[in-house]
Design a protein around this motif. Sequence first.
Motif, PDB file in Angstrom:
ATOM      1  N   GLU A 105      46.313  56.774 104.436  1.00 60.46           N
ATOM      2  CA  GLU A 105      46.650  58.181 104.699  1.00 60.46           C
ATOM      3  C   GLU A 105      45.467  59.139 104.503  1.00 60.46           C
ATOM      4  O   GLU A 105      45.270  60.039 105.322  1.00 60.46           O
ATOM      5  CB  GLU A 105      47.844  58.611 103.843  1.00 60.46           C
ATOM      6  N   PRO A 106      44.652  59.000 103.463  1.00 62.11           N
ATOM      7  CA  PRO A 106      43.499  59.910 103.335  1.00 62.11           C
ATOM      8  C   PRO A 106      42.554  59.837 104.542  1.00 62.11           C
ATOM      9  O   PRO A 106      42.026  60.862 104.972  1.00 62.11           O
ATOM     10  CB  PRO A 106      42.804  59.450 102.052  1.00 62.11           C
ATOM     11  N   ALA A 107      42.354  58.653 105.092  1.00 63.39           N
ATOM     12  CA  ALA A 107      41.488  58.520 106.273  1.00 63.39           C
ATOM     13  C   ALA A 107      42.103  59.250 107.457  1.00 63.39           C
ATOM     14  O   ALA A 107      41.402  59.905 108.230  1.00 63.39           O
ATOM     15  CB  ALA A 107      41.261  57.047 106.610  1.00 63.39           C
ATOM     16  N   ARG A 108      43.432  59.161 107.597  1.00 64.91           N
ATOM     17  CA  ARG A 108      44.113  59.865 108.685  1.00 64.91           C
ATOM     18  C   ARG A 108      43.978  61.371 108.512  1.00 64.91           C
ATOM     19  O   ARG A 108      43.645  62.093 109.450  1.00 64.91           O
ATOM     20  CB  ARG A 108      45.598  59.466 108.739  1.00 64.91           C
ATOM     21  N   GLN A 109      44.197  61.828 107.305  1.00 63.95           N
ATOM     22  CA  GLN A 109      44.095  63.267 107.031  1.00 63.95           C
ATOM     23  C   GLN A 109      42.673  63.776 107.256  1.00 63.95           C
ATOM     24  O   GLN A 109      42.478  64.864 107.814  1.00 63.95           O
ATOM     25  CB  GLN A 109      44.541  63.584 105.600  1.00 63.95           C
TER      26      GLN A 109
END
Length: 144
Positions: A105-109
């Motif tokens: 999720e952090p990479a997506r954000q």
Amino acid sequence: MTDLNEIVDELRDFYLRAHRAIDRAMKMDGVSLARAKLLKFIAAEGSARSADIGTAFGFSPRTVTEAIDALERDGLVQRTPDPTDRRAKRLSITPAGEAALAASEPARQKFVTNVFGILSEQEQQALFKALRKMNDRLEEIDAD
């Protein structure tokens, strides 16, 4: 005035580049974009049947089975008997699946912020309205 075909080409190029870039970034930290979509769906449902996934994503039964087999093999989901239909199985996300989803999720954000953050608030609003309008039109076309 911009040629509509040029707009279509730019939108296609953006989609393809964005999809490859976000997929690559998410894979490095957790799971691919495709796997994340499936895991999010299963997590949101609490448990899901393969048929639910096929309907939600427009996938063929074979595609769903192959995707779920891979997720299960990697320990990200588990199959359990469906209490109301002995022929069906329910899918639920495992703790490892939750961890992989959370890790990506952090990479997506970061991707979303890096790409869409270059637009001003006004440009973001205009893009959102234009995309919403086109998606609404596609729904109308699909309904016909």
